[in-house]
Design a protein around this motif. Structure first.
Motif, PDB file in Angstrom:
ATOM      1  N   UNK A  37       0.843  -1.182   0.000  1.00  0.00           N
ATOM      2  CA  UNK A  37       0.000   0.000   0.000  1.00  0.00           C
ATOM      3  C   UNK A  37       0.885   1.239   0.000  1.00  0.00           C
ATOM      4  N   UNK A  43      -2.922  11.021   3.530  1.00  0.00           N
ATOM      5  CA  UNK A  43      -3.230  10.098   4.620  1.00  0.00           C
ATOM      6  C   UNK A  43      -3.939   8.813   4.232  1.00  0.00           C
ATOM      7  N   UNK A  44      -4.622   8.788   3.120  1.00  0.00           N
ATOM      8  CA  UNK A  44      -5.414   7.605   2.764  1.00  0.00           C
ATOM      9  C   UNK A  44      -4.529   6.546   2.121  1.00  0.00           C
ATOM     10  N   UNK A  45      -4.574   5.339   2.632  1.00  0.00           N
ATOM     11  CA  UNK A  45      -3.778   4.258   2.049  1.00  0.00           C
ATOM     12  C   UNK A  45      -4.370   3.846   0.707  1.00  0.00           C
ATOM     13  N   UNK A  91       3.718   0.701   2.696  1.00  0.00           N
ATOM     14  CA  UNK A  91       3.547  -0.382   3.647  1.00  0.00           C
ATOM     15  C   UNK A  91       3.443  -1.716   2.935  1.00  0.00           C
ATOM     16  N   UNK A 107       0.771  -5.569   9.166  1.00  0.00           N
ATOM     17  CA  UNK A 107       1.521  -4.558   8.430  1.00  0.00           C
ATOM     18  C   UNK A 107       2.948  -4.442   8.943  1.00  0.00           C
ATOM     19  N   UNK A 108       3.848  -4.085   8.033  1.00  0.00           N
ATOM     20  CA  UNK A 108       5.183  -3.684   8.432  1.00  0.00           C
ATOM     21  C   UNK A 108       5.160  -2.254   8.951  1.00  0.00           C
ATOM     22  N   UNK A 109       6.307  -1.794   9.422  1.00  0.00           N
ATOM     23  CA  UNK A 109       6.390  -0.468  10.004  1.00  0.00           C
ATOM     24  C   UNK A 109       6.357   0.672   8.997  1.00  0.00           C
ATOM     25  N   UNK A 110       6.482   0.335   7.731  1.00  0.00           N
ATOM     26  CA  UNK A 110       6.425   1.364   6.685  1.00  0.00           C
ATOM     27  C   UNK A 110       7.796   1.933   6.355  1.00  0.00           C
TER      28      UNK A 110
ATOM     29  N   UNK B  33     -12.768  -2.690   9.447  1.00  0.00           N
ATOM     30  CA  UNK B  33     -11.595  -2.757  10.326  1.00  0.00           C
ATOM     31  C   UNK B  33     -11.297  -1.393  10.928  1.00  0.00           C
ATOM     32  N   UNK B  35      -7.847   0.422  12.594  1.00  0.00           N
ATOM     33  CA  UNK B  35      -6.417   0.366  12.879  1.00  0.00           C
ATOM     34  C   UNK B  35      -5.996   1.659  13.554  1.00  0.00           C
ATOM     35  N   UNK B  37      -2.322   3.952  13.694  1.00  0.00           N
ATOM     36  CA  UNK B  37      -1.035   4.076  13.031  1.00  0.00           C
ATOM     37  C   UNK B  37      -0.136   4.960  13.863  1.00  0.00           C
ATOM     38  N   UNK B  40       6.803   4.249  13.008  1.00  0.00           N
ATOM     39  CA  UNK B  40       7.681   3.107  13.228  1.00  0.00           C
ATOM     40  C   UNK B  40       6.967   1.816  13.546  1.00  0.00           C
ATOM     41  N   UNK B  41       5.695   1.900  13.882  1.00  0.00           N
ATOM     42  CA  UNK B  41       4.942   0.680  14.241  1.00  0.00           C
ATOM     43  C   UNK B  41       3.993   0.239  13.139  1.00  0.00           C
ATOM     44  N   UNK B  42       3.871   1.012  12.099  1.00  0.00           N
ATOM     45  CA  UNK B  42       2.956   0.658  11.029  1.00  0.00           C
ATOM     46  C   UNK B  42       1.515   0.756  11.492  1.00  0.00           C
ATOM     47  N   UNK B  43       0.665  -0.070  10.910  1.00  0.00           N
ATOM     48  CA  UNK B  43      -0.743  -0.124  11.295  1.00  0.00           C
ATOM     49  C   UNK B  43      -0.961  -1.329  12.193  1.00  0.00           C
ATOM     50  N   UNK B  59      -5.163  -6.941  17.458  1.00  0.00           N
ATOM     51  CA  UNK B  59      -3.934  -7.091  18.239  1.00  0.00           C
ATOM     52  C   UNK B  59      -3.869  -6.195  19.466  1.00  0.00           C
ATOM     53  N   UNK B  90      -7.305   4.686  11.450  1.00  0.00           N
ATOM     54  CA  UNK B  90      -7.701   4.405  10.076  1.00  0.00           C
ATOM     55  C   UNK B  90      -8.767   3.331  10.050  1.00  0.00           C
ATOM     56  N   UNK B 105      -8.249  -4.468   1.105  1.00  0.00           N
ATOM     57  CA  UNK B 105      -8.915  -3.551   2.025  1.00  0.00           C
ATOM     58  C   UNK B 105      -8.820  -2.134   1.465  1.00  0.00           C
ATOM     59  N   UNK B 107      -9.237   1.907   2.375  1.00  0.00           N
ATOM     60  CA  UNK B 107      -9.065   2.716   3.574  1.00  0.00           C
ATOM     61  C   UNK B 107      -9.728   4.084   3.467  1.00  0.00           C
ATOM     62  N   UNK B 108     -10.144   4.574   4.616  1.00  0.00           N
ATOM     63  CA  UNK B 108     -10.589   5.954   4.727  1.00  0.00           C
ATOM     64  C   UNK B 108      -9.400   6.884   4.906  1.00  0.00           C
ATOM     65  N   UNK B 109      -9.645   8.206   4.990  1.00  0.00           N
ATOM     66  CA  UNK B 109      -8.570   9.186   5.058  1.00  0.00           C
ATOM     67  C   UNK B 109      -7.911   9.281   6.427  1.00  0.00           C
TER      68      UNK B 109
END
Lengths: 117, 116
Positions: A37, A43-45, A91, A107-110, B33, B35, B37, B40-43, B59, B90, B105, B107-109
């Motif tokens: 992604x 901001x939107x993925x 991501x 997800x990874x950390x990006x 879903x 999430x 964000x 460094x931790x992602x989603x 999680x 998100x 999936x 996603x919204x903004x």
């Protein structure tokens, strides 16, 4: 437990350079799906690609290409001839098929990519 | 085009307040879903729902609850907001098609929540 690692937190390149984003994953599933992604500053993925574990062919879509190596549990993403509009956070994500809904992603950390003009 | 909307882009709340984040999708998706964000931790998945009134913990569900009374709407509730819940939230939705594996999936903004 599933895990996705994007070791590069930030990459800075000059426009027209190629940039490769690394993604390494861990899973006990024999069947799984991988995703990439893009998250621009808005901001939107935005979905880029979905790949299942049985399909190891590399894929190219315009300036984007993906290299899936099951032997090394990697799913790397390359942007060729980068442009300023490619600046975003990217991501990598892995599906979890053990959930009832079969749709949970890890997800990874990006990786933040900054393309300078 | 799939559209996922979230009620606010930015929200500022005080510690202890009850906070509602709303998400609406217009594509008749079964799965939704939430999430958060963090750098460094992602989603990280908080909760998800695969049908009306159905919910599953993700999680990091502690401190959160959800509500899905209608198929198109999925609400995230912070019962008593704390400063460590300051984050970007998100929402996402996806169709359900188990025969073909997990669907993409959408996603919204996002809602950037600050808890003071």
């Amino acid at each position: 437990a599933q895990k996705v690692t994007q070791a590069q937190t930030e990459i800075s390149v000059v426009e027209k350079e190629d940039v490769t984003l690394d993604c390494v994953y861990e899973t006990r599933d024999t069947t799984y799906y991988l995703f990439w992604y893009k998250q621009p500053p808005s901001g939107e993925l935005v979905f880029l690609i979905r790949r299942n574990s049985f399909d190891e062919q590399n894929e190219i879509s315009g300036r984007y290409s993906w290299n899936f190596q099951k032997s090394t549990s990697s799913f790397n993403f390359t942007i060729t001839a980068s442009q300023v509009v490619d600046s975003a956070v990217y991501f990598c994500a892995l599906s979890d098929l053990r959930q009832a809904a079969g749709n949970k992603l890890t997800f990874g950390g990006g990786t933040r990519v900054l393309v300078k003009p | 085009d799939v559209k996922v909307t979230q009620s606010s882009r930015y929200l500022v709340k005080r510690t202890g307040e009850k906070v509602f984040l709303e998400c609406v999708q217009d594509m008749d998706h079964e799965n939704m879903f939430w999430y958060r964000q963090d750098p460094g931790l992602g989603l990280r998945l908080i909760y998800f729902s695969y049908d009306v009134k159905m919910k599953e913990k993700g999680d990091i569900p502690e401190g959160y609850s959800v509500s899905r009374e209608k198929k198109e709407r999925f609400s995230l509730i912070l019962e008593s907001a704390s400063t460590n819940q300051t984050s970007m939230y998100l929402c996402a939705s996806s169709p359900s098609n188990r025969d073909r594996g997990p669907e993409t999936q959408y996603f919204g903004p996002g809602t950037r929540l600050t808890v003071l």
